[in-house]
Design a protein around this motif. Structure first.
Motif, PDB file in Angstrom:
ATOM      1  N   ILE A   1      -2.190  -0.172  -0.535  1.00  0.00           N
ATOM      2  CA  ILE A   1      -2.873  -0.847   0.571  1.00  0.00           C
ATOM      3  C   ILE A   1      -2.011  -1.951   1.181  1.00  0.00           C
ATOM      4  O   ILE A   1      -1.843  -2.054   2.396  1.00  0.00           O
ATOM      5  N   MET A   2      -1.444  -2.819   0.312  1.00  0.00           N
ATOM      6  CA  MET A   2      -0.754  -4.001   0.813  1.00  0.00           C
ATOM      7  C   MET A   2       0.685  -3.744   1.230  1.00  0.00           C
ATOM      8  O   MET A   2       1.269  -4.569   1.941  1.00  0.00           O
ATOM      9  N   ASN A   3       1.281  -2.638   0.770  1.00  0.00           N
ATOM     10  CA  ASN A   3       2.676  -2.367   1.146  1.00  0.00           C
ATOM     11  C   ASN A   3       2.820  -1.108   1.988  1.00  0.00           C
ATOM     12  O   ASN A   3       3.365  -1.165   3.088  1.00  0.00           O
ATOM     13  N   LEU A   4       2.315   0.030   1.499  1.00  0.00           N
ATOM     14  CA  LEU A   4       2.469   1.268   2.261  1.00  0.00           C
ATOM     15  C   LEU A   4       1.639   1.249   3.533  1.00  0.00           C
ATOM     16  O   LEU A   4       2.168   1.423   4.643  1.00  0.00           O
TER      17      LEU A   4
ATOM     18  N   VAL B   1      -9.192   7.675  -3.175  1.00  0.00           N
ATOM     19  CA  VAL B   1     -10.230   6.749  -2.717  1.00  0.00           C
ATOM     20  C   VAL B   1      -9.908   6.168  -1.342  1.00  0.00           C
ATOM     21  O   VAL B   1     -10.781   6.060  -0.481  1.00  0.00           O
ATOM     22  N   PHE B   2      -8.635   5.801  -1.117  1.00  0.00           N
ATOM     23  CA  PHE B   2      -8.330   5.012   0.067  1.00  0.00           C
ATOM     24  C   PHE B   2      -7.643   5.783   1.184  1.00  0.00           C
ATOM     25  O   PHE B   2      -7.254   5.183   2.186  1.00  0.00           O
ATOM     26  N   THR B   3      -7.509   7.103   1.045  1.00  0.00           N
ATOM     27  CA  THR B   3      -6.923   7.875   2.141  1.00  0.00           C
ATOM     28  C   THR B   3      -7.743   7.778   3.424  1.00  0.00           C
ATOM     29  O   THR B   3      -7.188   7.522   4.502  1.00  0.00           O
TER      30      THR B   3
ATOM     31  N   HIS C   1      -6.707  -5.995   3.577  1.00  0.00           N
ATOM     32  CA  HIS C   1      -6.983  -7.115   2.684  1.00  0.00           C
ATOM     33  C   HIS C   1      -8.388  -7.021   2.108  1.00  0.00           C
ATOM     34  O   HIS C   1      -8.609  -7.279   0.916  1.00  0.00           O
ATOM     35  N   GLY C   2      -9.347  -6.662   2.971  1.00  0.00           N
ATOM     36  CA  GLY C   2     -10.734  -6.557   2.499  1.00  0.00           C
ATOM     37  C   GLY C   2     -10.909  -5.487   1.451  1.00  0.00           C
ATOM     38  O   GLY C   2     -11.676  -5.648   0.493  1.00  0.00           O
TER      39      GLY C   2
END
Length: 397
Positions: free
Chosen positions: A129-132, A298-300, A323-324
């Protein structure tokens, strides 16, 4: 009369018929047919199938879960828009966290030793999330829209939450606990404090500080600077009770559809955990790779939404999504997993390696420096992508 009244709400045309679109029906059928097929094929899969068959079935399960997760997120976003904040945001956040917790618990409580699956999954979420995702969004957003601005106060609030929660999740267990995990009393207290902090954060984010998490507008001539404003359509916001009364049919239908879509994920996660354990043993794959797979599943859907927002120039929305998502993961998933560990007697090892802690610290430092700048650029995104590349390299060391 509001300008929105011209378009009939789904409840005006019959909530169930309006929401059962072709996409929703296909997602439901795919999920439940897959559950039935795997239930019938379970005896065959238990007989140690060939590596090719194992890889094919595992890939099919992951694909179905990703498609179903996309349907869950779509219904949750629709409920969020209808309910408004803070209730809508809670629905969306909890829907994503439920999927993540289900997948982590399925692996953690399944065969084999998976005491570190929660740590590996959440660390993978942090890096992805924070880098890719954030790095890609800043890169494409900067290349397409120049140097967009974010609301520095709101972004700072996210980052202080991330620093504190990441320390509780990955650093303190190595010093407070034993063997990289919290003692039972420590786990209970840390879980309670973490959820309490998140509740305060949501209360402020959706209340008095709501404007600090909205898009920054270009300042008009003679004004001191850009401000985040809500669009005014001439209508006053409805109370939650009024929204439920007016849109009860749609809310019930969407909630039922969300549950019907998430249930196959719950049922498929057990099969995925068994096959993932078998595949890891055969391939000699890194232990952390299972956590990466869960994070990607989960985050795709949310990652795709973030990239679309970056292409549209909505950088504050990108920050809110990325961030959220990580704040909710650290504030809700970690405490839930700790409670599951306490109730089942399953060890939950959270302490991260020195290398991963250093990489996470560098990630948060880069994000903080970027947020402190008046505007972010493609260079900031390139640095985040570099850090993700290093993380991917370290997975196979």
């Amino acid at each position: 009369m509001s300008s929105h009244s011209a378009a009939p709400a789904p409840s005006d045309r019959g909530p169930v018929a309006a929401l059962l679109t072709r996409s929703a029906i296909l997602r439901l059928l795919l999920g439940w047919v897959s559950v039935g097929a795997l239930t019938l094929a379970a005896p065959l899969l238990a007989g140690r199938p060939s590596s090719a068959v194992l890889a094919l079935v595992l890939a099919a399960i992951v694909a179905v879960i990703v498609v179903a997760a996309g349907g869950v997120v779509r219904q949750a976003e629709a409920l969020a828009r209808r309910l408004g904040d803070p209730y809508g945001t809670l629905v969306l956040t909890l829907s994503i966290v439920v999927i993540e917790v289900v997948l982590i618990a399925a692996v953690m409580l399944g065969p084999g030793d998976h005491a570190t699956i929660a740590r590996d999954s959440v660390m993978a979420v942090s890096m992805i999330i924070m880098n890719l995702v954030l790095g890609l969004c800043l890169l494409v957003g900067g290349l397409r829209h120049g140097s967009p601005a974010v609301h520095r106060v709101g972004t700072s609030a996210y980052l202080v939450m991330l620093v504190a929660l990441a320390a509780l999740a990955f650093a303190l267990p190595a010093t407070l606990g034993e063997g990289g995990r919290y003692a039972p009393v420590q786990a209970f207290v840390i879980a309670g404090l973490t959820v309490a902090l998140y509740a305060v954060f949501l209360w402020r984010q959706m209340g008095a500080q709501a404007a600090e998490f909205q898009e920054v507008t270009v300042p008009a001539v003679g004004t001191p600077g850009g401000r985040a404003t809500r669009p005014d359509d001439g209508t006053a916001p409805l109370s939650l009770r009024r929204i439920i009364a007016v849109h009860r049919g749609e809310l019930l239908a969407r909630s039922g559809l969300l549950i019907a879509t998430v249930l196959p994920i719950v049922l498929l996660s057990h099969h995925m955990a068994d096959l993932l354990d078998d595949a890891s043993d055969r391939l000699g794959a890194p232990v952390a790779l299972g956590g990466v797979l869960i994070a990607l599943i989960v985050f795709t859907p949310e990652s795709i939404t973030a990239v679309r927002a970056a292409l549209a120039g909505e950088l504050q929305r990108v920050v809110n999504l990325c961030h959220g998502a990580l704040v909710s993961t650290l504030a809700l998933t970690i405490p839930t997993v700790l409670v599951i560990g306490l109730l089942t007697g399953t060890p939950v090892v959270l302490a991260a390696s020195t290398t991963n802690l250093l990489l996470l610290a560098a990630t948060l430092a880069v994000a903080a420096i970027s947020a402190a700048a008046p505007r972010v650029t493609a260079i900031h995104g390139a640095v985040h992508l570099l850090l993700f590349g290093v993380y991917a390299l370290l997975l196979f060391r």
